[in-house]
Write a protein that holds these residues in place. Structure first.
Motif, PDB file in Angstrom:
ATOM      1  N   ALA A 112       0.806  -1.225   0.000  1.00 15.78           N
ATOM      2  CA  ALA A 112       0.000   0.000   0.000  1.00 15.78           C
ATOM      3  C   ALA A 112       0.836   1.272   0.000  1.00 15.78           C
ATOM      4  CB  ALA A 112      -0.923   0.007   1.225  1.00 15.78           C
ATOM      5  N   GLY A 113       2.123   1.151   0.273  1.00 16.24           N
ATOM      6  CA  GLY A 113       2.951   2.345   0.351  1.00 16.24           C
ATOM      7  C   GLY A 113       2.489   3.256   1.474  1.00 16.24           C
ATOM      8  N   LEU A 114       2.404   4.559   1.172  1.00 20.43           N
ATOM      9  CA  LEU A 114       1.959   5.536   2.165  1.00 20.43           C
ATOM     10  C   LEU A 114       0.439   5.648   2.227  1.00 20.43           C
ATOM     11  CD1 LEU A 114       4.604   8.376   1.666  1.00 20.43           C
ATOM     12  CD2 LEU A 114       4.553   6.565   3.400  1.00 20.43           C
ATOM     13  N   PHE A 115      -0.261   4.795   1.475  1.00 21.32           N
ATOM     14  CA  PHE A 115      -1.718   4.720   1.573  1.00 21.32           C
ATOM     15  C   PHE A 115      -2.159   3.675   2.601  1.00 21.32           C
ATOM     16  CE2 PHE A 115      -2.331   6.494  -2.927  1.00 21.32           C
ATOM     17  CZ  PHE A 115      -2.721   7.730  -2.441  1.00 21.32           C
ATOM     18  N   HIS A 134       7.876  -8.575   4.928  1.00 22.97           N
ATOM     19  CA  HIS A 134       8.542  -8.016   3.755  1.00 22.97           C
ATOM     20  C   HIS A 134       9.559  -6.971   4.186  1.00 22.97           C
ATOM     21  CE1 HIS A 134       5.918  -9.654   0.460  1.00 22.97           C
ATOM     22  NE2 HIS A 134       5.122  -9.845   1.503  1.00 22.97           N
ATOM     23  N   ASP A 135      10.510  -6.695   3.304  1.00 25.73           N
ATOM     24  CA  ASP A 135      11.486  -5.649   3.580  1.00 25.73           C
ATOM     25  C   ASP A 135      10.822  -4.277   3.533  1.00 25.73           C
ATOM     26  OD1 ASP A 135      13.502  -7.537   3.778  1.00 25.73           O
ATOM     27  OD2 ASP A 135      14.067  -7.357   1.654  1.00 25.73           O
ATOM     28  N   ASN A 136      11.435  -3.329   4.189  1.00 26.32           N
ATOM     29  CA  ASN A 136      10.960  -1.950   4.155  1.00 26.32           C
ATOM     30  C   ASN A 136      11.149  -1.403   2.742  1.00 26.32           C
ATOM     31  OD1 ASN A 136      10.510   0.791   4.420  1.00 26.32           O
ATOM     32  ND2 ASN A 136      11.744   1.025   6.265  1.00 26.32           N
ATOM     33  N   PRO A 137      10.064  -1.019   2.039  1.00 27.83           N
ATOM     34  CA  PRO A 137      10.211  -0.532   0.660  1.00 27.83           C
ATOM     35  C   PRO A 137      11.017   0.755   0.569  1.00 27.83           C
ATOM     36  CG  PRO A 137       7.978  -0.141   1.455  1.00 27.83           C
ATOM     37  CD  PRO A 137       8.647  -1.021   2.469  1.00 27.83           C
ATOM     38  N   CYS A 141      14.146   2.605  -2.102  1.00 25.39           N
ATOM     39  CA  CYS A 141      13.635   3.793  -2.809  1.00 25.39           C
ATOM     40  C   CYS A 141      14.765   4.822  -2.861  1.00 25.39           C
ATOM     41  CB  CYS A 141      12.425   4.355  -2.080  1.00 25.39           C
ATOM     42  SG  CYS A 141      11.639   5.762  -2.918  1.00 25.39           S
ATOM     43  N   VAL A 142      15.388   4.953  -4.005  1.00 25.68           N
ATOM     44  CA  VAL A 142      16.599   5.771  -4.130  1.00 25.68           C
ATOM     45  C   VAL A 142      16.318   7.251  -3.903  1.00 25.68           C
ATOM     46  CG1 VAL A 142      18.471   6.461  -5.658  1.00 25.68           C
ATOM     47  CG2 VAL A 142      17.632   4.098  -5.704  1.00 25.68           C
ATOM     48  N   ASN A 143      15.292   7.782  -4.550  1.00 19.18           N
ATOM     49  CA  ASN A 143      15.038   9.226  -4.497  1.00 19.18           C
ATOM     50  C   ASN A 143      14.229   9.664  -3.281  1.00 19.18           C
ATOM     51  OD1 ASN A 143      16.379   9.705  -6.976  1.00 19.18           O
ATOM     52  ND2 ASN A 143      14.545   9.082  -8.108  1.00 19.18           N
ATOM     53  N   GLN A 144      13.432   8.746  -2.733  1.00 18.30           N
ATOM     54  CA  GLN A 144      12.579   9.055  -1.581  1.00 18.30           C
ATOM     55  C   GLN A 144      11.841  10.398  -1.769  1.00 18.30           C
ATOM     56  OE1 GLN A 144      14.967   8.544   1.994  1.00 18.30           O
ATOM     57  NE2 GLN A 144      14.661   6.335   1.900  1.00 18.30           N
ATOM     58  N   LEU A 178      -6.806  18.449  -2.027  1.00 16.58           N
ATOM     59  CA  LEU A 178      -8.011  17.695  -1.684  1.00 16.58           C
ATOM     60  C   LEU A 178      -8.144  16.422  -2.518  1.00 16.58           C
ATOM     61  CD1 LEU A 178     -10.715  20.488  -1.184  1.00 16.58           C
ATOM     62  CD2 LEU A 178      -9.826  18.921   0.553  1.00 16.58           C
ATOM     63  N   SER A 179      -7.468  16.376  -3.637  1.00 20.44           N
ATOM     64  CA  SER A 179      -7.532  15.176  -4.473  1.00 20.44           C
ATOM     65  C   SER A 179      -6.603  14.082  -3.943  1.00 20.44           C
ATOM     66  CB  SER A 179      -7.155  15.511  -5.922  1.00 20.44           C
ATOM     67  OG  SER A 179      -5.818  15.985  -5.997  1.00 20.44           O
ATOM     68  N   GLY A 180      -5.849  14.414  -2.904  1.00 19.44           N
ATOM     69  CA  GLY A 180      -4.952  13.429  -2.306  1.00 19.44           C
ATOM     70  C   GLY A 180      -3.689  14.085  -1.794  1.00 19.44           C
ATOM     71  N   CYS A 181      -3.211  13.625  -0.668  1.00 18.85           N
ATOM     72  CA  CYS A 181      -1.985  14.152  -0.082  1.00 18.85           C
ATOM     73  C   CYS A 181      -0.822  13.958  -1.053  1.00 18.85           C
ATOM     74  CB  CYS A 181      -1.703  13.452   1.249  1.00 18.85           C
ATOM     75  SG  CYS A 181      -0.091  13.827   1.966  1.00 18.85           S
ATOM     76  N   LYS A 182      -0.122  15.046  -1.357  1.00 18.44           N
ATOM     77  CA  LYS A 182       0.971  14.974  -2.330  1.00 18.44           C
ATOM     78  C   LYS A 182       2.115  14.100  -1.835  1.00 18.44           C
ATOM     79  CE  LYS A 182      -1.392  17.741  -4.861  1.00 18.44           C
ATOM     80  NZ  LYS A 182      -2.235  17.145  -5.925  1.00 18.44           N
ATOM     81  N   VAL A 183       2.292  14.051  -0.534  1.00 19.86           N
ATOM     82  CA  VAL A 183       3.349  13.199   0.016  1.00 19.86           C
ATOM     83  C   VAL A 183       3.005  11.729  -0.190  1.00 19.86           C
ATOM     84  CG1 VAL A 183       4.571  12.525   2.123  1.00 19.86           C
ATOM     85  CG2 VAL A 183       4.051  14.933   1.698  1.00 19.86           C
ATOM     86  N   ARG A 184       1.783  11.355   0.146  1.00 23.21           N
ATOM     87  CA  ARG A 184       1.365   9.964  -0.037  1.00 23.21           C
ATOM     88  C   ARG A 184       1.382   9.583  -1.521  1.00 23.21           C
ATOM     89  NH1 ARG A 184      -0.957   8.130   4.842  1.00 23.21           N
ATOM     90  NH2 ARG A 184      -1.649   9.799   6.223  1.00 23.21           N
ATOM     91  N   LEU A 185       0.933  10.497  -2.357  1.00 26.07           N
ATOM     92  CA  LEU A 185       0.882  10.225  -3.792  1.00 26.07           C
ATOM     93  C   LEU A 185       2.270  10.108  -4.411  1.00 26.07           C
ATOM     94  CD1 LEU A 185      -2.028  12.642  -4.776  1.00 26.07           C
ATOM     95  CD2 LEU A 185      -2.056  10.159  -5.026  1.00 26.07           C
ATOM     96  N   SER A 186       3.271  10.726  -3.791  1.00 24.82           N
ATOM     97  CA  SER A 186       4.616  10.706  -4.363  1.00 24.82           C
ATOM     98  C   SER A 186       5.300   9.351  -4.214  1.00 24.82           C
ATOM     99  CB  SER A 186       5.483  11.779  -3.696  1.00 24.82           C
ATOM    100  OG  SER A 186       5.833  11.395  -2.363  1.00 24.82           O
ATOM    101  N   CYS A 187       4.836   8.538  -3.276  1.00 18.86           N
ATOM    102  CA  CYS A 187       5.460   7.243  -3.006  1.00 18.86           C
ATOM    103  C   CYS A 187       5.279   6.314  -4.212  1.00 18.86           C
ATOM    104  CB  CYS A 187       4.840   6.633  -1.759  1.00 18.86           C
ATOM    105  SG  CYS A 187       5.373   4.937  -1.414  1.00 18.86           S
ATOM    106  N   PRO A 188       6.362   5.766  -4.762  1.00 15.00           N
ATOM    107  CA  PRO A 188       6.244   4.865  -5.919  1.00 15.00           C
ATOM    108  C   PRO A 188       5.367   3.650  -5.638  1.00 15.00           C
ATOM    109  CG  PRO A 188       8.512   5.567  -5.638  1.00 15.00           C
ATOM    110  CD  PRO A 188       7.772   6.038  -4.423  1.00 15.00           C
ATOM    111  N   VAL A 189       5.397   3.151  -4.406  1.00 12.67           N
ATOM    112  CA  VAL A 189       4.557   2.005  -4.068  1.00 12.67           C
ATOM    113  C   VAL A 189       3.088   2.429  -4.042  1.00 12.67           C
ATOM    114  CG1 VAL A 189       4.097   0.191  -2.381  1.00 12.67           C
ATOM    115  CG2 VAL A 189       6.431   1.006  -2.727  1.00 12.67           C
TER     116      VAL A 189
END
Length: 210
Positions: A112-115, A134-137, A141-144, A178-189
């Motif tokens: 789920a990543g940050l979701f 599982h391992d910590n994704p 994550c190179v760029n984080q 409001l369409s979604g937290c930009k931090v959560r959305l930035s996570c590749p997972v």
């Protein structure tokens, strides 16, 4: 059987652990963290009476109705994040099961990543084998990107300014969040998780009190 029962309600097992014999889990040998089964969850939830009645806390009311039924069927007990005080230590439980702490402090999950979110925790008296962790994704994550995704730097590795976040989202310039937290959305997972945009909007509006 447990997973198939949950899937009927668009829920799934996010993780689990074998709990200590403490004030929360006396008599129970297995704890299962339950979350939305994406992307099916939103379309299922929006057909439920708790959403259609337009009353407050629809998702919490839905979760309690459904998971209490599941717990009764399985002969177990269920805890919810809104229970309390005292409130169940969901973050501690999540860190025991399938989640890690991300660079910005939010919980992160390999799928789920940050979701990552939980609708409840099922406590079962029987001992159930659990999948290997599982391992910590974030470790791979190179760029984080989560570190710099917040447009006003309210959520960074330095901490979370909740008041500033809410003020910004409630403003005209910040309404895009409001369409979604930009931090959560930035996570590749997170991007591969299948969270429906309307569901993110639902949670963000609840967060700012709309």
């Amino acid at each position: 059987m447990i997973e198939s029962t949950l899937q009927k309600h668009a829920l799934t097992i996010v993780g689990g652990f074998h709990p200590p014999d403490d004030e929360w889990f006396t008599g129970y040998q297995t704890a299962l963290m339950i979350g939305p089964d994406e992307p099916e969850f939103w379309s299922h939830f929006t057909q439920q009476p708790e959403y259609l009645d337009g009353l407050p806390d629809g998702m919490d009311r839905f979760s309690k109705r459904v998971l209490q039924q599941v717990a009764e069927k399985l002969g177990g007990k269920v805890y919810f994040p809104s229970d309390g005080p005292p409130y169940p230590p969901f973050i501690q439980w999540a860190l025991k099961s399938s989640c890690y702490q991300s660079p910005v402090g939010l919980l992160v999950h390999h799928k789920a990543g940050l979701f990552t979110s939980f609708r409840g925790v099922l406590a079962l008296s029987e001992f159930h084998d659990l999948p290997l962790p599982h391992d910590n994704p974030c470790d791979s994550c190179v760029n984080q990107p989560c570190k710099t995704a917040c447009p006003i730097e309210a959520l960074t590795p330095s901490g979370y300014d909740v008041a500033a976040c809410k003020t910004y989202i409630g403003s005209k310039v910040g309404s895009a969040c409001l369409s979604g937290c930009k931090v959560r959305l930035s996570c590749p997972v997170s991007q591969n998780f299948g969270r429906v945009k309307a569901q993110s909007e639902f949670h963000m509006k609840a967060f700012v009190g709309e």
